[in-house]
Motif scaffolding. Structure first.
Motif, mmCIF file in Angstrom:
data_model
loop_
_atom_site.group_PDB
_atom_site.id
_atom_site.type_symbol
_atom_site.label_atom_id
_atom_site.label_comp_id
_atom_site.label_asym_id
_atom_site.label_seq_id
_atom_site.Cartn_x
_atom_site.Cartn_y
_atom_site.Cartn_z
ATOM 1 N N LEU A 10 63.025 -21.945 61.267
ATOM 2 C CA LEU A 10 63.704 -20.677 61.471
ATOM 3 C C LEU A 10 65.033 -20.681 60.726
ATOM 4 O O LEU A 10 65.860 -21.587 60.916
ATOM 5 C CB LEU A 10 63.944 -20.440 62.967
ATOM 6 N N ASN A 11 65.240 -19.697 59.874
ATOM 7 C CA ASN A 11 66.468 -19.615 59.089
ATOM 8 C C ASN A 11 67.600 -19.002 59.928
ATOM 9 O O ASN A 11 67.427 -17.948 60.534
ATOM 10 C CB ASN A 11 66.253 -18.748 57.845
ATOM 11 N N SER A 12 68.734 -19.657 59.926
ATOM 12 C CA SER A 12 69.886 -19.125 60.666
ATOM 13 C C SER A 12 70.934 -18.514 59.747
ATOM 14 O O SER A 12 71.830 -17.802 60.219
ATOM 15 C CB SER A 12 70.542 -20.239 61.482
ATOM 16 N N PRO A 16 69.238 -14.322 59.433
ATOM 17 C CA PRO A 16 68.376 -14.992 60.409
ATOM 18 C C PRO A 16 66.939 -14.502 60.346
ATOM 19 O O PRO A 16 66.673 -13.348 60.000
ATOM 20 C CB PRO A 16 69.015 -14.645 61.756
ATOM 21 N N THR A 17 66.025 -15.383 60.656
ATOM 22 C CA THR A 17 64.606 -15.037 60.698
ATOM 23 C C THR A 17 64.358 -13.947 61.742
ATOM 24 O O THR A 17 64.851 -14.056 62.874
ATOM 25 C CB THR A 17 63.780 -16.282 61.061
ATOM 26 N N ALA A 40 65.841 -25.049 63.959
ATOM 27 C CA ALA A 40 66.861 -24.170 63.416
ATOM 28 C C ALA A 40 68.113 -25.004 63.166
ATOM 29 O O ALA A 40 68.438 -25.895 63.964
ATOM 30 C CB ALA A 40 67.164 -23.019 64.367
ATOM 31 N N SER A 68 76.199 -19.043 61.656
ATOM 32 C CA SER A 68 74.936 -19.769 61.582
ATOM 33 C C SER A 68 74.578 -20.398 62.923
ATOM 34 O O SER A 68 73.423 -20.348 63.366
ATOM 35 C CB SER A 68 75.029 -20.858 60.500
ATOM 36 N N ALA A 72 71.254 -19.620 65.105
ATOM 37 C CA ALA A 72 70.315 -20.701 65.409
ATOM 38 C C ALA A 72 70.009 -20.761 66.901
ATOM 39 O O ALA A 72 68.844 -20.872 67.312
ATOM 40 C CB ALA A 72 70.871 -22.034 64.914
ATOM 41 N N LEU A 75 67.889 -17.730 67.964
ATOM 42 C CA LEU A 75 66.498 -17.860 67.529
ATOM 43 C C LEU A 75 65.733 -18.844 68.402
ATOM 44 O O LEU A 75 64.585 -18.594 68.794
ATOM 45 C CB LEU A 75 66.445 -18.305 66.062
#
Length: 275
Positions: A10-12, A16-17, A40, A68, A72, A75
Motif C-alpha cells: 500500500l502506497n502512503s 495514498p492507495t 505500508a 506519509s 500509512a 491504510l
C-alpha cells in the motif's frame, strides 16, 4: 501450488492507495482462501538542499514524513477493518524507510510470499522491481473505484508461446482452476511466433488440470499489443488478464517493455504477471 500467503503493498506517499484497492486485495485473498499481509511504509523523503536553508529543508521533510505516516496508519486501519469483516487471516506491517529503499524492501517481502498485489501507478518503479526481482507472480489492481469487485468469472490468458507466457500460466493455475471460463488469446500479425506448436496443445495441458478453455485468435491489424489486449478483454467482459511480463536489460537491470508498461499504467482490469 495454491496461493496461501499473499502480500499487498500500500502506497502512503505521495498519493495514498485508494481504499477500493484495499478492499479488492481482501477480496482476492478471500476468493483464494489465503492469508493476506498488508505493508505500508512511513516514507522519509530525500530533498535536494543545495540552495535552501537547513531549517526550511528540515521543516519540509518533517511535514512530508508526517503526511506519509498518517496515510500509512490510515491504510493499515482500513485494511484491518476490511479483512476482519471478510473473515480472512491477516497481518498489518508498518515500516519506516527512505524513498529509494522501498523497492528493495518490497522485493524482500515479496520473495517470502506466494503472490504480491500492487496498485496500478503511472510511476512503475515499484512494479518493475517486484515483477523482475521477487521470483514470484505479481497481481496489479486498477485504482478506479467504479470497477466491479474482484472475481474470477472469466479469465483471459495472453499466449504467444514464450517462456514468460508459459511461466504466467503455470503461476496462475490456482486461479484458472477456480474460473468459470478461461479464454486463451493469441494475437496474430503482431510478431513472429517462434513455434509450430498449436494452442490446442496448451488446451490439452490445461484440461488435465480440469480446466476447459476457449481458444481465440485476434488480428492485431497494426495495433500495439497492449491496445489489442485491452480491446479483447473488454469484449469478453474478462475479470482478470494473465500474461508474461516482458522487459529488456538496461544497465544490468530489467525494465518493462513497451507493451507491458502500456497495460500497467492504467489497467482496465486486474493483471497477473510473471517473469
Amino acid at each position: 501450488m495454491p496461493f496461501k500467503d499473499i502480500l499487498v503493498a500500500l502506497n502512503s506517499y505521495p498519493d495514498p492507495t485508494p481504499v477500493s484497492v484495499v478492499e479488492d486485495a481482501v477480496a482476492v485473498a478471500a476468493t483464494l482462501g489465503a492469508h493476506l499481509a498488508a505493508i505500508a511504509c512511513e516514507t522519509h523523503v530525500q530533498l535536494p538542499g543545495h540552495f535552501i536553508s537547513a531549517p526550511m529543508v528540515d521543516g519540509m521533510i518533517a511535514g512530508e514524513v508526517a503526511k506519509s505516516r498518517k496515510s500509512a496508519h490510515e491504510l493499515l486501519a482500513a485494511f484491518d477493518a476490511a479483512a476482519t469483516k471478510a473473515g480472512i487471516l491477516h497481518e498489518a506491517i508498518f515500516e519506516k524507510c527512505l524513498t529509494l529503499e522501498i523497492p528493495d524492501l518490497l522485493v524482500e517481502y515479496a520473495r517470502l510470499r506466494d503472490l504480491t498485489i500492487l496498485p496500478a501507478s503511472s510511476d512503475q518503479w515499484y512494479a518493475e522491481s517486484v515483477i523482475f526481482g521477487s521470483g514470484k507472480p505479481t497481481l496489479i489492481l486498477p485504482v478506479s473505484p467504479s470497477r466491479r469487485p474482484f472475481q474470477v468469472g472469466t479469465v483471459a490468458v495472453a499466449w504467444d508461446f514464450s517462456r514468460a507466457a508459459a511461466r504466467a500460466i503455470s503461476d496462475a493455475l490456482p486461479i484458472l482452476e477456480l474460473a468459470k471460463q478461461v479464454r486463451i488469446v493469441t494475437v496474430d500479425n503482431e510478431k513472429a511466433l517462434g513455434t509450430k506448436r498449436s494452442g490446442e496443445e496448451l488446451a490439452k495441458n490445461l484440461s488435465r488440470h480440469g480446466i476447459d478453455v476457449v481458444l481465440d485468435k485476434v488480428d492485431a491489424k497494426g495495433r500495439p499489443i497492449g491496445e489489442v489486449l485491452v480491446s479483447y478483454t473488454s469484449s469478453q467482459n474478462a475479470d482478470l488478464l494473465v500474461m508474461g511480463a516482458y522487459g529488456h536489460s538496461k544497465w544490468r537491470e530489467f525494465v518493462l517493455g513497451g507493451a507491458t508498461r502500456s497495460l500497467l499504467s492504467k489497467p482496465p482490469l486486474p493483471i497477473l504477471l510473471s517473469h
